[in-house]
Scaffold this motif. Structure first.
Motif, mmCIF file in Angstrom:
data_model
loop_
_atom_site.group_PDB
_atom_site.id
_atom_site.type_symbol
_atom_site.label_atom_id
_atom_site.label_comp_id
_atom_site.label_asym_id
_atom_site.label_seq_id
_atom_site.Cartn_x
_atom_site.Cartn_y
_atom_site.Cartn_z
ATOM 1 N N LYS A 1 -19.003 1.136 -12.782
ATOM 2 C CA LYS A 1 -18.936 2.544 -13.292
ATOM 3 C C LYS A 1 -17.803 2.493 -14.250
ATOM 4 C CE LYS A 1 -18.896 7.135 -11.844
ATOM 5 N NZ LYS A 1 -17.622 7.561 -12.465
ATOM 6 N N GLU B 1 -20.447 9.637 -14.456
ATOM 7 C CA GLU B 1 -21.850 9.525 -13.781
ATOM 8 C C GLU B 1 -22.951 10.454 -14.554
ATOM 9 O OE1 GLU B 1 -21.041 10.362 -9.809
ATOM 10 O OE2 GLU B 1 -21.342 12.647 -9.896
ATOM 11 N N ASN C 1 -25.996 8.685 -19.473
ATOM 12 C CA ASN C 1 -27.263 7.793 -19.383
ATOM 13 C C ASN C 1 -27.709 7.336 -20.599
ATOM 14 O OD1 ASN C 1 -28.163 7.729 -16.260
ATOM 15 N ND2 ASN C 1 -27.979 9.979 -16.685
ATOM 16 N N TYR D 1 -30.081 4.388 -23.079
ATOM 17 C CA TYR D 1 -31.319 3.650 -23.035
ATOM 18 C C TYR D 1 -31.542 3.310 -24.305
ATOM 19 C CZ TYR D 1 -34.437 7.586 -23.055
ATOM 20 O OH TYR D 1 -35.212 8.686 -23.237
ATOM 21 N N ARG E 1 -38.051 -0.635 -23.246
ATOM 22 C CA ARG E 1 -37.211 0.350 -22.679
ATOM 23 C C ARG E 1 -36.258 -0.729 -21.888
ATOM 24 N NH1 ARG E 1 -37.291 6.182 -20.765
ATOM 25 N NH2 ARG E 1 -35.357 6.170 -19.487
ATOM 26 N N SER F 1 -32.386 0.089 -19.649
ATOM 27 C CA SER F 1 -31.213 0.961 -19.546
ATOM 28 C C SER F 1 -29.878 0.165 -19.747
ATOM 29 C CB SER F 1 -31.532 1.484 -18.000
ATOM 30 O OG SER F 1 -30.326 2.438 -17.558
ATOM 31 N N TRP F 2 -29.129 0.870 -20.444
ATOM 32 C CA TRP F 2 -27.733 0.059 -20.780
ATOM 33 C C TRP F 2 -26.582 0.766 -19.990
ATOM 34 C CZ3 TRP F 2 -28.013 -4.067 -23.849
ATOM 35 C CH2 TRP F 2 -29.319 -4.363 -24.488
ATOM 36 N N GLU G 1 -26.389 3.767 -16.843
ATOM 37 C CA GLU G 1 -27.041 4.478 -15.994
ATOM 38 C C GLU G 1 -26.141 5.394 -14.893
ATOM 39 O OE1 GLU G 1 -31.001 2.970 -14.728
ATOM 40 O OE2 GLU G 1 -30.639 3.906 -12.856
ATOM 41 N N LYS G 2 -26.145 6.623 -15.002
ATOM 42 C CA LYS G 2 -25.053 7.334 -14.068
ATOM 43 C C LYS G 2 -23.843 6.610 -14.207
ATOM 44 C CE LYS G 2 -28.691 8.821 -10.783
ATOM 45 N NZ LYS G 2 -29.158 8.560 -9.540
ATOM 46 N N LYS H 1 -25.639 -1.171 -16.835
ATOM 47 C CA LYS H 1 -26.717 -1.769 -16.210
ATOM 48 C C LYS H 1 -27.190 -3.148 -16.916
ATOM 49 C CE LYS H 1 -28.998 0.071 -13.291
ATOM 50 N NZ LYS H 1 -28.604 -0.296 -11.729
ATOM 51 N N GLU I 1 -29.206 10.381 -23.101
ATOM 52 C CA GLU I 1 -29.729 11.575 -22.669
ATOM 53 C C GLU I 1 -28.821 12.784 -22.623
ATOM 54 O OE1 GLU I 1 -31.106 10.631 -18.742
ATOM 55 O OE2 GLU I 1 -32.585 9.235 -19.360
#
Lengths: 445, 544
Positions: free
Chosen positions: A270, A274, A277, A279, A301, A303-304, A306-307, A311, A337
């Protein structure tokens, strides 16, 4: 030959090229595009122009010896010439241990990035769109300078293992700076779309006019750490520097902000708040991108972050093989996002803070911490008790996007913006950040 | 996006080392050796465009037929990552019709029908846009030169040097870096040849051959315990030279705390020093923020000149033509007209030129057919002129263009671009050693690093490659995490000394960006080492 080929025309031409190859492997990339632009300043048109461009790149390989040649003529003799040239160069070249060979045929998803509305733009249409902007931004003690550029084209590739990829796309970007005639106020707007019918130059111009008028009479605040609300245009240029750094090799080698001591990386850790996000998705309806990368790998798609956790990092095919993982191409778009708050609500919920509408001249200072410097520009405002109190003088900042995303307070709704540094489009939300570091004042308006 | 195009072509993520645009497409090296299209053919193609534009109603036309060759050899450690050969050929036609500019470009235009088509499209664009003009373009008169030519006086054409020699050089450089403690090293040779033909309705037919060369590297050293890393980039300058720039010549070396170079670059020697210095940086003292006297080497100062003098004195910026992207300028016309605007201290004379041999700006004629020259911008501290082209000089009350119009490709419209802008050397004899001897609390900065400046060119921040602390006239050791911030007028007024002409060297930018669509140009900036008193230095170290 026409400039923008259909999928069938592109395929037929590339098949002809691949058939000519005598090398172990051959790959061909084809491009055709028509561009047009209009530029204006001091409330009148300045320079403008058009460009017709096409190009074929052929890569031939004997073992790991690789040669590349290109041509912009397409008769049979020229196609033969370019293939032979690539082969000659491949024979002369030293072995490239990182050459991975051409890919087997791949499956690609759908992505609609081509719009007739953009492809059929004429000089008259461009002039009309700008006339609408000038009618608003070139009157009443205002001076405007702007730029509208449209592009329509395709890219296609084929290799000797039978892989074929084709992607047509269009794009239009419009940007405008409005300054008050006394030089005390300046406002900016930028819009980018694949579909020209989405562009409303009049509505966009109104925003720049409002910021120009609103930024007159700026007061100086002391440099220091402030809560800021970054409009998406401002946030995009800082996020972009983080995206550029998301390469696994640099991180593994210990020379990026994603590196850790002892040859480790921050993959799986992390690193930011968090609620972050991020992607990529070539099929994103607002921000379509090619469903394949330059070497033919499918873009999907991914995710790079996430929270707040890293990733994925991009792995070239060579580096993935070295590390025993799956290759992951650098993405064609990036979507951060957002939350649900509007910009107005974010301002309303701010006791003391600074609204930053644009950042300028962003450069890396320290690659280890991703510390960047740059300045605010074209409208910076002081917020007190939920209201914009007054415009303020521009600041220089020294801040890292990683630190910034750890100091996240609120995310607004994500929207499509164009980076003022790279011209790339992204989906970015407005964001409220605490303790953003401004290091000095600038007299620039 | 140009930077990404380059990264795709080179297969290289050189990680923030530089922003590199690329123009043209990959080709084979042997095709560089053909001399291109015959001048007589170019004239025929140009005449077709000139005639077509005139028949459609153009009152002025110029035609640029361009062949642009680039070769990039890209390596890391013991690997050749890529050899990129690009060639780009096409025609750009610029016209004035109904008092308005129009421009159109076509790739691979090899027939009179092609060039005439570009001319017709340019006129159509001019006419479509004329209704958005308030007053017609005013062009300074320019006599035609007839059929003339100019060639850069290079001693060894880089495109004739075998690939193997270039590969051997770079792999040798990388090997030296690794042997001297580097963890990683990237090195690149950039070579450019612009073959440009210009024809105008004024009666000029100008054929020019321009060469540029830039050898660079970046060395990285990592401390495995802390995970900290430091880099040191090359102290080379991009030059308007051929492969002769890589000829090692003791007379071109400037010795001191580290060796710097003039018109000949010893890449092996520099990389050896770089590896040792990158390692030294890992344990160097982190700077204490505060006011320091800065002693700035020409390998560093060129970039400060570029950003704080070169750009603000571009007349198109001053007038607002670049307001939507690069910005405007604090150096407004009223400041010039006052005749006493104090740009810098009396030690500061800054001049523009497009003629200095070996510089990136040197050409015979600019891209609108004007013969090049040298002129002053700041004289003994006072602002005296700008950089202006044919459609601007009337605003200054002048009748002749300064000859600094440029387009980066046949496909781009030419506009005002920065000539070489240099700081004149001090008149009194003064060496770097003598300059440092007088400094009580200072920092000596060598090489360019991070840079950023506001859109009106007031507030700037610069880093560097090597920082040495000066205490009581002596260099006491290396510093890191250094950047200085200042305001242009305040900074140039803090200049108290400039070393003499023996120390004068060129630095420069290979990829200076401006305009919409964005174009890049190459420009040199010369200076001798100069001293600036009481500049604000910040510490850039952070924790994440």
């Amino acid at each position: 030959m026409s400039v923008i080929l259909s999928e069938a025309e592109a395929k037929a031409l590339l098949q002809k090229v691949i058939k000519l190859s005598k090398a172990d492997e051959c790959e061909a990339n084809l491009l055709g595009e028509i561009r047009g632009n209009i530029r204006y300043a001091r409330n009148e048109v300045s320079t403008s122009g058009s460009l017709i461009n096409k190009n074929l790149v052929v890569q031939s390989a004997f073992g790991k010896k690789v040669g590349v040649a290109t041509i912009d003529e397409f008769d049979d003799a020229s196609l033969e010439k370019v293939v032979r040239r690539a082969e000659e160069l491949a024979r002369l070249a030293p072995e490239n241990p990182e050459y991975m060979g051409v890919l087997e045929p791949q499956q690609y998803g759908k992505s609609n990035g081509f719009f007739e509305s953009t492809a059929k733009i004429t000089p008259e249409v461009r002039a009309e769109a700008v006339a609408k902007s000038l009618a608003l931004s070139g009157q009443n003690q205002l001076t405007s300078a702007g730029f509208l550029e449209n592009r329509a084209g395709f890219s296609a590739m084929m290799n000797s293992k039978g892989l074929f990829a084709y992607y047509p796309s269009t794009g239009v970007n419009f940007s405008l700076t409005v300054r008050t005639d006394d030089g005390k106020g300046s406002g900016y707007v930028i819009r980018g779309y694949n579909d020209f019918s989405r562009l409303d130059t009049e509505a966009a111009s109104r925003i720049a006019v409002q910021k120009a008028r609103g930024s007159v009479g700026a007061k100086a605040l002391e440099p220091g750490k402030y809560t800021v609300i970054l409009e998406p245009t401002a946030a995009a240029v800082l996020l972009e520097s983080l995206y550029y750094d998301m390469d696994a090799r640099g991180a593994d080698e210990g020379r990026s902000s994603f590196s850790k001591p002892g040859g480790k990386t921050r993959l799986g850790e992390k690193i930011v708040d968090e609620r972050v996000n991020i992607y990529s998705d070539p099929a994103h309806p607002e921000l379509p991108a090619a469903p394949w990368a330059g070497d033919g790998q499918p873009q999907k798609r991914v995710s790079w972050i996430e929270k707040g956790v890293v990733k994925n990092l991009a792995y070239s095919r060579y580096w993935a093989q070295q590390k025993g993982v799956k290759p992951l191409p650098y993405p064609g778009n990036m979507i951060m996002e957002g939350g649900t708050a509007s910009l107005e609500e974010m301002i309303k919920n701010t006791k003391k803070g600074i609204l930053v509408t644009k950042l300028w001249y962003i450069r890396p200072v320290d690659p280890q911490t991703l510390l960047m410097t740059g300045l605010t520009r074209d409208g910076t405002f002081y917020i007190e008790d939920g209201k914009i109190k007054h415009p303020i003088k521009n600041f220089r900042f020294n801040e890292s996007p990683i630190i910034m995303l750890n100091n996240l307070e609120t995310l607004g709704k994500s929207e499509r913006v164009v980076s003022t540094e790279s011209d790339q489009s992204y989906m970015v939300p407005p964001m409220k950040i605490r303790e953003f570091t401004f290091s000095s004042l600038s007299d620039a308006v | 996006m140009k930077r990404r195009d380059f990264i795709q072509l080179s297969g290289l993520g050189i990680g923030g080392m530089m922003m590199i645009p690329v123009l043209g497409h990959a080709t084979t090296p042997e095709s560089f050796l053909d001399s291109g299209m015959d001048v007589a053919v170019k004239k025929r193609l140009a005449d077709a465009a000139l005639n077509a534009a005139k028949s459609k109603g153009a009152t002025y036309t110029d035609v640029r037929i361009g062949r642009y060759l680039n070769q990039y050899v890209i390596t890391r450690e013991n690997k050749v990552q890529n050899i990129v050969n690009t060639e780009s050929y096409g025609v750009g036609v610029r016209v004035i019709a109904d008092g308005c500019w129009g421009f159109a470009a076509i790739v691979d235009a090899k027939t009179e029908r092609d060039t005439a088509k570009a001319a017709e499209e340019a006129v159509a664009i001019a006419k479509a846009n004329a209704r958005l003009m308030k007053s017609p373009v005013i062009l300074a008169p320019q006599n035609g030169y007839g059929e003339v030519s100019w060639k850069a006086p290079i001693k060894r054409n880089a495109f004739e040097v075998p690939i193997q020699e270039k590969v051997d050089l770079l792999l040798g450089v990388n090997d030296a870096a690794m042997k001297n403690g580097a963890n990683y090293v990237n090195s690149i040779l950039f070579m450019v040849n612009e073959q440009k033909y210009f024809a105008s309705s004024d009666g000029s037919y100008i054929d020019q051959d321009i060469h540029r060369m830039w050898p660079i590297f970046a060395v990285t050293c990592i401390d495995p315990k802390t995970g900290k890393f430091e880099t040191r980039q090359s102290l080379s300058a991009p030059m308007g030279m051929g492969y002769d720039y890589l000829q090692v010549n003791p007379a071109d070396k400037v010795t001191g705390i580290t060796t710097r170079y003039n018109m000949g670059y010893d890449m092996l020697e520099d990389v050896t020093a770089a590896a040792q210095q990158a390692k030294e940086k890992l344990t160097a003292k982190s700077v204490e923020a505060g006011k320091y006297d800065l002693v700035l080497d020409p390998s560093h100062l060129w970039l400060t000149i570029h950003e704080s003098v070169g750009h603000p004195l571009e007349l198109d910026r001053v007038l607002g033509y670049e307001a939507n992207f690069a910005g405007t300028s604090f150096a407004t016309l009223d400041k010039l007209k006052s005749g006493n605007f104090n740009y810098g201290s009396p030690q500061v004379t800054l001049f523009a030129d497009k003629t200095r041999e070996g510089s990136l700006g040197a050409v015979g004629w600019d891209d609108e057919g004007v013969k090049t020259k040298r002129w002053d911008l700041v004289k003994d501290g006072t602002l005296v002129n700008y950089q202006a082209i044919r459609d601007q000089v009337h605003i200054l009350g002048e009748k002749e263009s300064h000859g600094c119009c440029y387009a980066d490709s046949w496909s781009s419209v030419q506009f005002q671009r920065m000539p070489n802008v240099s700081l004149a050397p001090g008149k009194a004899p003064l060496s770097v050693k003598e300059m440092i001897k007088d400094v009580k609390k200072g920092i000596y900065i060598i090489g360019d690093g991070s840079f950023s400046i506001d859109q009106q060119r007031y507030n700037f921040q610069f880093g560097g490659q090597l920082f040495y602390e000066i205490k009581d006239g002596e260099i006491t050791g290396m510093l890191k995490d250094v950047a200085y911030q200042s305001n242009t007028q305040e900074f140039w007024n803090s200049c108290v000394q400039v070393c003499d002409e023996k120390d004068f060297r060129l630095g420069g930018s290979f990829f200076d960006g401006k305009g919409q669509p964005s174009q890049s140009s190459a420009v040199s900036h010369g200076s001798s080492t100069a001293r600036f008193n009481g500049v604000n230095v910040i510490n850039t170290a952070r924790k994440i």
